[in-house]
Design an enzyme around this catalytic site. Structure first.
Site, short mmCIF file in Angstrom:
data_model
loop_
_atom_site.label_atom_id
_atom_site.label_comp_id
_atom_site.label_asym_id
_atom_site.label_seq_id
_atom_site.Cartn_x
_atom_site.Cartn_y
_atom_site.Cartn_z
N ASP A 156 -0.78 0.40 -5.33
CA ASP A 156 -1.80 1.20 -4.68
C ASP A 156 -3.08 1.07 -5.50
OD1 ASP A 156 -1.66 3.32 -2.29
OD2 ASP A 156 -3.28 3.86 -3.67
N CYS B 220 0.88 -1.18 0.00
CA CYS B 220 0.00 0.00 0.00
C CYS B 220 0.91 1.22 0.00
CB CYS B 220 -0.91 -0.01 1.22
SG CYS B 220 -1.94 -1.49 1.39
N CYS C 15 -0.66 3.56 11.34
CA CYS C 15 -0.56 4.80 12.12
C CYS C 15 -1.76 4.90 13.05
CB CYS C 15 -0.43 6.02 11.21
SG CYS C 15 -1.78 6.26 10.03
N ASP D 285 -5.08 -3.85 -6.18
CA ASP D 285 -5.41 -4.23 -4.81
C ASP D 285 -4.45 -5.35 -4.43
OD1 ASP D 285 -6.43 -5.33 -2.49
OD2 ASP D 285 -8.48 -5.50 -3.22
N ASP E 59 1.90 -1.41 5.07
CA ASP E 59 1.50 -0.23 5.84
C ASP E 59 0.00 -0.09 5.62
OD1 ASP E 59 1.37 2.15 7.19
OD2 ASP E 59 2.32 3.35 5.64
N LYS F 276 7.97 5.61 2.19
CA LYS F 276 8.63 4.42 2.74
C LYS F 276 9.34 3.64 1.64
CE LYS F 276 5.19 4.24 6.41
NZ LYS F 276 4.32 5.30 5.83
#
EC number: 2.1.1.176
Length: 442
Positions: free
Chosen positions: A279, A256, A384, A307, A331, A262
């Protein structure tokens, strides 16, 4: 200040806030659309500062309007309400000169087609100047369901989480090691009049406590440096090969990838990586492409709109060629509850019902990422979020249904122990809230 000139940025801030507060729009997306129309970098910085400050103290402004406006503002008064939020924020917490904040904000009412309400705007801002905004509980802006979850997950840290999430974040830089060392770049910053602190635990990181415009960073356009929070930079360390394991030429998946920070960090550390970045959103994938191009890396990276969980070779959107990866970075999409200080609109837009869909999506991505990982390879799961159900709970469920997985411990550079992973809470070490779990395939 010329009131007419100063009115433009205030009117723009009100329009952005109206979209975020009343129409469910993303602050990041609205600013990205609005700010390029302002030629003066100072005006762009002002609009951004007003919007962030207004959203962080939204509960106090709402309390003032409830107490001070005899007749509640209606649905058609969204821009007016947003302009008042912008005006209050200029007085407190931004502390702009009152005459400039008041006069330019009143003038902005005319630009918004509300010249007949300038008197009301003036009166309310002057009252805020005299009395200050009402005091409300520190967590008043947090939805009740999220307050309950945070208290259950982090009873001893609840107040600190709320306080850190309401505070402006420092600016973290990642120095491109392909273009020079961190110490050298710190000297370049000092020569440009910018003070930065070296973060010893992160090899490429510098922290600027008083954020500056990106355009003022030496060599930014040439790819010498990137803006990336310290917690996000730590991902590269968490995914690093174990001591003694070969690093070069690894086949790595960023499942992702957008906006690409990153992936770029991994390539800066090892340009020999054979990177595939996915993505689901083609526009967001273009941001990854742009990030790599600015840094002058990743020319051979495979960027795919896909996906990551679409692995069926005969199914729609299938992307995997059947060759396993040595390492996978997931992530995962999450509640973003660890980055409220950078995305204060999370408290407006996130709903309790969202968690079920996010947890299902995370589990689906985890299972797919495990399927494409080579035996002996490492998967890093990161979010996050600061919610157990998305982090330690998600990994606990994955371990229960997966027989060939070995959790590998991370050290305290990545925060406190949380289940089979590590959790950093917002503000700890000056960084965003983040979760990391490193899993090796037997």
């Amino acid at each position: 200040m010329n009131d007419d000139k100063g009115a433009g940025p205030r009117a723009m801030a009100a329009q952005v806030l109206d979209a975020v507060l009343h129409r469910g729009r993303s602050l990041k997306a609205e600013l990205a659309q609005a700010l390029p129309s302002l030629a003066d970098v100072r005006d762009r910085a002002l609009v951004e500062a007003i919007c962030f400050a207004a959203l962080r103290q939204r509960a106090r402004a709402d309390a003032a309007l409830r107490a001070w406006v005899p007749r509640p503002l209606g649905k058609r008064d969204g821009e007016l309400r947003a302009l008042l939020h912008a005006g209050f924020a200029q007085l407190d917490p931004l502390g702009l000169p009152p005459h400039a904040a008041l006069d330019a904000t009143v003038a902005a009412a005319r630009l918004l087609g509300r010249a007949h309400q300038r008197g009301m705007v003036n009166a309310l801002l002057r009252r805020a100047q005299r009395e200050g905004l009402p005091t409300v509980p520190a967590d008043a802006a947090w939805p009740a369901w999220l307050r309950e979850r945070l208290r259950a997950d982090w009873p001893d840290d609840y107040a600190a989480i709320v306080a850190a999430s309401a505070s402006p974040a420092p600016m973290w830089l990642r120095v491109n090691r392909l273009r020079g060392g961190r110490d050298g770049y710190a000297r370049r910053l000092r020569e440009a009049g910018i003070e930065a602190t070296i973060a010893d635990a992160l090899p490429e990181a510098l922290r600027i406590d008083a954020p500056v415009a990106v355009a003022s960073l030496p060599g930014f356009d040439r790819g010498d440096v990137s803006v990336q929070d310290g917690s996000a930079q730590a991902v590269a360390d968490a995914l690093a090969p174990a001591p003694g394991a070969p690093a070069s030429g690894r086949r790595v998946l960023d499942a992702c990838a957008a906006p690409g920070g990153k992936a770029a960090h991994l390539l800066e550390r090892d340009p020999s990586l054979r990177l595939t970045a996915l993505d689901v959103d083609p526009r967001r994938l273009e941001r990854v492409r742009g990030t790599l191009a600015r840094l002058g890396i990743g020319a051979d990276a495979a960027l795919r709109v896909a996906d990551a969980a679409a692995l069926d070779a005969n199914g729609p959107g299938a992307w995997w060629d059947g060759v396993p990866f040595d390492a996978v970075l997931l992530d995962a999409p999450c509640s973003a509850t660890g980055v409220v200080r950078r995305q204060p609109d999370v408290l407006l837009h996130r709903r309790a019902a969202d968690l079920d869909a996010l947890r299902a999506q995370q589990a689906r991505l985890l299972d797919a990422a495990w399927r494409v990982l080579a035996p002996g390879g490492v998967l890093l799961y990161a979010t996050c979020s600061i919610l157990h159900v998305e982090n330690a709970g998600q990994i606990e469920a994955f371990l229960a249904r997966t027989i060939d997985v070995l959790p590998e411990p991370l050290d305290d550079r990545f925060g406190r122990v949380s289940g089979a992973g590590r959790q950093r809470l917002p503000g700890e070490g000056g960084m965003d809230g983040f979760f990391y779990a490193r899993l090796r395939k037997r």
